[in-house]
Motif scaffolding. Sequence first.
Motif, mmCIF file in Angstrom:
data_model
loop_
_atom_site.group_PDB
_atom_site.id
_atom_site.type_symbol
_atom_site.label_atom_id
_atom_site.label_comp_id
_atom_site.label_asym_id
_atom_site.label_seq_id
_atom_site.Cartn_x
_atom_site.Cartn_y
_atom_site.Cartn_z
ATOM 1 N N PHE A 188 -16.215 -14.192 -27.039
ATOM 2 C CA PHE A 188 -16.664 -13.145 -25.846
ATOM 3 C C PHE A 188 -18.023 -12.332 -26.483
ATOM 4 O O PHE A 188 -18.758 -12.759 -26.946
ATOM 5 C CB PHE A 188 -15.080 -12.180 -26.139
ATOM 6 C CG PHE A 188 -14.174 -13.125 -25.557
ATOM 7 C CD1 PHE A 188 -13.916 -13.322 -24.241
ATOM 8 C CD2 PHE A 188 -12.656 -14.037 -26.463
ATOM 9 C CE1 PHE A 188 -13.083 -13.915 -24.179
ATOM 10 C CE2 PHE A 188 -12.064 -14.710 -26.334
ATOM 11 C CZ PHE A 188 -11.636 -14.275 -24.577
ATOM 12 N N GLY A 189 -17.544 -11.478 -26.293
ATOM 13 C CA GLY A 189 -19.198 -10.688 -25.428
ATOM 14 C C GLY A 189 -19.570 -9.588 -24.324
ATOM 15 O O GLY A 189 -19.896 -9.115 -24.825
ATOM 16 N N HIS A 190 -19.607 -11.170 -23.425
ATOM 17 C CA HIS A 190 -20.346 -10.231 -22.035
ATOM 18 C C HIS A 190 -19.274 -8.712 -21.933
ATOM 19 O O HIS A 190 -20.120 -8.114 -21.218
ATOM 20 C CB HIS A 190 -20.701 -11.609 -21.101
ATOM 21 C CG HIS A 190 -21.848 -12.673 -21.566
ATOM 22 N ND1 HIS A 190 -23.079 -12.396 -21.215
ATOM 23 C CD2 HIS A 190 -21.958 -13.486 -22.250
ATOM 24 C CE1 HIS A 190 -23.545 -12.965 -21.438
ATOM 25 N NE2 HIS A 190 -22.846 -14.240 -22.341
ATOM 26 N N ASN A 191 -18.199 -9.474 -21.674
ATOM 27 C CA ASN A 191 -17.578 -8.172 -21.283
ATOM 28 C C ASN A 191 -17.184 -6.840 -21.438
ATOM 29 O O ASN A 191 -16.929 -6.019 -21.821
ATOM 30 C CB ASN A 191 -16.321 -8.982 -20.505
ATOM 31 C CG ASN A 191 -16.607 -9.749 -19.600
ATOM 32 O OD1 ASN A 191 -17.652 -9.482 -18.370
ATOM 33 N ND2 ASN A 191 -16.025 -10.819 -19.304
ATOM 34 N N ASP A 192 -17.156 -7.838 -23.268
ATOM 35 C CA ASP A 192 -16.312 -6.551 -24.367
ATOM 36 C C ASP A 192 -17.540 -5.408 -24.452
ATOM 37 O O ASP A 192 -17.104 -4.506 -24.856
ATOM 38 C CB ASP A 192 -16.080 -7.503 -25.440
ATOM 39 C CG ASP A 192 -15.729 -8.460 -25.695
ATOM 40 O OD1 ASP A 192 -14.214 -7.914 -26.304
ATOM 41 O OD2 ASP A 192 -15.938 -9.695 -24.792
ATOM 42 N N GLN A 193 -18.750 -5.891 -24.047
ATOM 43 C CA GLN A 193 -19.743 -4.435 -24.769
ATOM 44 C C GLN A 193 -20.384 -3.767 -23.761
ATOM 45 O O GLN A 193 -20.639 -2.822 -23.376
ATOM 46 C CB GLN A 193 -21.340 -5.823 -25.052
ATOM 47 C CG GLN A 193 -21.968 -6.752 -23.486
ATOM 48 C CD GLN A 193 -22.474 -6.082 -22.313
ATOM 49 O OE1 GLN A 193 -23.247 -6.436 -21.514
ATOM 50 N NE2 GLN A 193 -23.078 -4.834 -22.766
ATOM 51 N N LYS A 194 -19.590 -4.304 -22.543
ATOM 52 C CA LYS A 194 -19.096 -3.188 -21.298
ATOM 53 C C LYS A 194 -18.080 -2.145 -21.676
ATOM 54 O O LYS A 194 -18.099 -0.889 -21.025
ATOM 55 C CB LYS A 194 -19.057 -3.611 -20.066
ATOM 56 C CG LYS A 194 -19.865 -5.005 -19.615
ATOM 57 C CD LYS A 194 -19.216 -5.649 -18.085
ATOM 58 C CE LYS A 194 -20.763 -7.024 -18.014
ATOM 59 N NZ LYS A 194 -19.812 -7.525 -16.941
ATOM 60 N N ILE A 195 -16.892 -2.310 -22.765
ATOM 61 C CA ILE A 195 -16.092 -1.612 -22.340
ATOM 62 C C ILE A 195 -15.811 -0.694 -23.599
ATOM 63 O O ILE A 195 -15.108 -0.220 -24.521
ATOM 64 C CB ILE A 195 -14.950 -2.835 -21.773
ATOM 65 C CG1 ILE A 195 -15.039 -2.677 -20.493
ATOM 66 C CG2 ILE A 195 -13.245 -1.220 -22.374
ATOM 67 C CD1 ILE A 195 -13.449 -3.988 -20.507
ATOM 68 N N TYR A 196 -16.219 -1.863 -25.118
ATOM 69 C CA TYR A 196 -16.434 -1.481 -26.220
ATOM 70 C C TYR A 196 -17.228 -1.721 -27.408
ATOM 71 O O TYR A 196 -18.202 -2.266 -26.755
ATOM 72 C CB TYR A 196 -14.863 -2.516 -27.123
ATOM 73 C CG TYR A 196 -14.525 -3.322 -26.334
ATOM 74 C CD1 TYR A 196 -12.975 -2.003 -26.314
ATOM 75 C CD2 TYR A 196 -14.142 -3.944 -25.470
ATOM 76 C CE1 TYR A 196 -11.388 -2.238 -25.532
ATOM 77 C CE2 TYR A 196 -12.327 -4.795 -25.368
ATOM 78 C CZ TYR A 196 -11.225 -3.454 -25.534
ATOM 79 O OH TYR A 196 -10.602 -3.557 -24.149
ATOM 80 N N ASN A 197 -17.599 -0.911 -28.074
ATOM 81 C CA ASN A 197 -18.436 -0.574 -28.800
ATOM 82 C C ASN A 197 -17.716 -1.845 -30.517
ATOM 83 O O ASN A 197 -17.177 -2.721 -30.665
ATOM 84 C CB ASN A 197 -18.039 0.577 -30.088
ATOM 85 C CG ASN A 197 -17.094 1.388 -30.583
ATOM 86 O OD1 ASN A 197 -16.431 -0.365 -31.916
ATOM 87 N ND2 ASN A 197 -17.030 2.066 -31.116
ATOM 88 N N THR A 198 -19.271 -2.351 -30.811
ATOM 89 C CA THR A 198 -19.219 -3.535 -31.424
ATOM 90 C C THR A 198 -18.152 -3.426 -32.662
ATOM 91 O O THR A 198 -17.309 -4.615 -32.537
ATOM 92 C CB THR A 198 -20.729 -3.232 -32.090
ATOM 93 O OG1 THR A 198 -21.109 -2.829 -33.221
ATOM 94 C CG2 THR A 198 -21.480 -3.639 -31.993
ATOM 95 N N THR A 199 -17.371 -1.722 -33.272
ATOM 96 C CA THR A 199 -16.281 -2.124 -34.107
ATOM 97 C C THR A 199 -15.577 -2.187 -34.032
ATOM 98 O O THR A 199 -14.565 -2.995 -34.554
ATOM 99 C CB THR A 199 -16.872 -0.558 -35.124
ATOM 100 O OG1 THR A 199 -17.433 0.029 -35.418
ATOM 101 C CG2 THR A 199 -15.382 -0.337 -35.947
ATOM 102 N N VAL A 200 -14.865 -1.706 -32.524
ATOM 103 C CA VAL A 200 -13.573 -1.971 -31.432
ATOM 104 C C VAL A 200 -13.951 -3.587 -31.823
ATOM 105 O O VAL A 200 -12.564 -4.743 -32.219
ATOM 106 C CB VAL A 200 -13.646 -1.469 -30.059
ATOM 107 C CG1 VAL A 200 -12.297 -1.605 -29.309
ATOM 108 C CG2 VAL A 200 -13.320 -0.191 -31.062
ATOM 109 N N TYR A 201 -14.365 -4.117 -30.866
ATOM 110 C CA TYR A 201 -15.083 -5.603 -30.471
ATOM 111 C C TYR A 201 -14.982 -6.857 -31.728
ATOM 112 O O TYR A 201 -13.764 -7.824 -31.677
ATOM 113 C CB TYR A 201 -16.344 -6.025 -29.851
ATOM 114 C CG TYR A 201 -16.431 -7.221 -30.250
ATOM 115 C CD1 TYR A 201 -15.968 -8.263 -29.038
ATOM 116 C CD2 TYR A 201 -17.779 -8.261 -31.234
ATOM 117 C CE1 TYR A 201 -16.864 -9.715 -28.938
ATOM 118 C CE2 TYR A 201 -17.775 -9.692 -30.969
ATOM 119 C CZ TYR A 201 -17.281 -10.376 -29.618
ATOM 120 O OH TYR A 201 -17.625 -11.273 -29.611
#
Length: 236
Positions: free
Chosen positions: A92-105
């Motif tokens: 994952f990551g492509h959509n996470d980076q639109k919503i969450y910062n790296t800490t939450v991800y």
Amino acid sequence: MFASLLSLALVALPLVSAAAAPKPGIILIGDSTVATGAGWGPGFCKDTTGLATCTDLAVSGTTVISWQHQPTEYNAFLKACTVPNTFATIQFGHNDQKIYNTTVYGANLNTFAKLVKAKGCTPVIITSLARRNFKSAHVPDDILEPYAQEAISVANALKLTYLDLHQASLTYITKLGSTLSYEFNLDGTDHTHLDPMGQAYFGRMVADLLIAKLPTLKSFIVPNATMTKAEANGTL
């Protein structure tokens, strides 16, 4: 006489155990860059042989959290993980980076990887496929790179195998240059998703990264020396 029979029995035991070992299975969990139709998943599964299963459960548009709310894929994951010797790749990551910062991800990925292991699968974390967005001769990776590094940190913290697809794909497309890299584009102008050729090339890349980290799976990957060499040299 009895000692001889006992010795023969002890020699035979490992052979029986090895024969009974289940074939490995692999399920792919992730977003659209893994999913059937636009991701590397189909290309990867075509490069496998003799597995109990190679099943692409990735869903377009999902994050680590939202994927877990896809009932069909989530239930298939739960069922697959009841089968011994099943590996679950997580990208994952492509959509996470639109919503969450790296800490939450990272926290979300950590929790999910633990869940995957608790359900019986062996988690393998994969960093995000690089986007083919060129500026001059270089691809800026400032958006996905921190998320890739966070995924690696999670894998290290949990002592899990990880595949750095982000770095491998970034290195490859940089060597190729924009013109050749864009031949992987879906519908010509989509620099994130993959056409059939891209699916084949990056599926091969994941296969090679996997057996480099987990050599016990090598016999279940069909070799393709020509494509492996092309990716190492930055050619098609």
